[in-house]
Write a protein that holds these residues in place. Structure first.
Motif, PDB file in Angstrom:
ATOM      1  N   SER A  25      46.120  32.947  39.594  1.00 40.30           N
ATOM      2  CA  SER A  25      45.557  32.858  38.284  1.00 40.30           C
ATOM      3  C   SER A  25      44.977  34.247  37.532  1.00 40.30           C
ATOM      4  O   SER A  25      44.803  34.384  36.560  1.00 40.30           O
ATOM      5  CB  SER A  25      44.234  31.842  38.474  1.00 40.30           C
ATOM      6  N   GLN A  26      44.565  35.108  38.617  1.00 43.34           N
ATOM      7  CA  GLN A  26      44.066  36.366  38.143  1.00 43.34           C
ATOM      8  C   GLN A  26      45.434  37.291  37.551  1.00 43.34           C
ATOM      9  O   GLN A  26      45.098  37.965  36.441  1.00 43.34           O
ATOM     10  CB  GLN A  26      43.443  37.204  39.313  1.00 43.34           C
ATOM     11  N   ARG A  29      46.235  35.703  34.437  1.00 42.42           N
ATOM     12  CA  ARG A  29      45.234  36.047  33.255  1.00 42.42           C
ATOM     13  C   ARG A  29      45.366  37.429  32.854  1.00 42.42           C
ATOM     14  O   ARG A  29      45.471  37.950  31.632  1.00 42.42           O
ATOM     15  CB  ARG A  29      43.962  35.985  33.634  1.00 42.42           C
ATOM     16  N   LYS A  32      48.502  37.757  30.517  1.00 48.52           N
ATOM     17  CA  LYS A  32      48.231  37.017  29.348  1.00 48.52           C
ATOM     18  C   LYS A  32      47.524  38.016  28.368  1.00 48.52           C
ATOM     19  O   LYS A  32      47.733  38.293  27.326  1.00 48.52           O
ATOM     20  CB  LYS A  32      47.219  35.851  29.562  1.00 48.52           C
ATOM     21  N   GLU A  33      46.275  38.793  29.046  1.00 47.67           N
ATOM     22  CA  GLU A  33      45.960  39.806  28.265  1.00 47.67           C
ATOM     23  C   GLU A  33      46.577  40.871  27.985  1.00 47.67           C
ATOM     24  O   GLU A  33      46.602  41.542  26.763  1.00 47.67           O
ATOM     25  CB  GLU A  33      44.419  40.276  29.171  1.00 47.67           C
TER      26      GLU A  33
END
Length: 140
Positions: A25-26, A29, A32-33
């Protein structure tokens, strides 16, 4: 079977990736950023590249060019009128026909359609008023 040795090329990078204690998930994330930052930069670059006709008009002195074209147009109209006034008879008629053909060739179709619709509306307006008054219907 291949064994990975400490001296193998790319081992340090692989070891660094393996030692990161990041969860899926990190990683997602962060990806995505990064993608959002990249797309926002692309959008700003695209909007900067888009031309604004108002800015181009000002940058290339569009107003002065427009005024010059208007002056040329007036001068040309004056010349044409003076030539038409000097001619008579058959020459005048042939020249009028040629000028009308030129006018049709250089006119914009969309503006002509709008003018025709306006003329049509003006042409039928009195008749419509007469019909409405004959039927005793009030127009508001």
């Amino acid at each position: 079977m291949d064994v990975i040795a400490e001296g193998d090329p790319g081992f340090k990078r692989t070891k660094g990736l393996m030692n990161r204690n990041a969860t899926l998930s990190q990683v997602l994330r962060e990806a995505k950023e990064k993608e959002e930052i990249r797309t926002s930069n692309e959008v700003t670059v695209e909007t900067d590249k888009k031309t604004h006709y108002g800015l181009l008009f000002d940058e290339f002195q569009g107003l002065s060019h427009l005024e010059a074209l208007e002056m040329l147009s007036r001068e040309s109209e004056i010349k044409v009128k003076s030539i038409l006034n000097s001619l008579s008879g058959e020459e005048l008629e042939t020249l009028k026909v040629e000028l009308e053909q030129l006018k049709e060739a250089f006119s914009l179709a969309e503006f002509c359609e709008e003018e025709e619709e306006e003329k049509k509306g003006k042409k039928y307006r009195p008749r419509m008023d007469q019909e409405v008054s004959d039927q005793a219907i009030s127009r508001e």
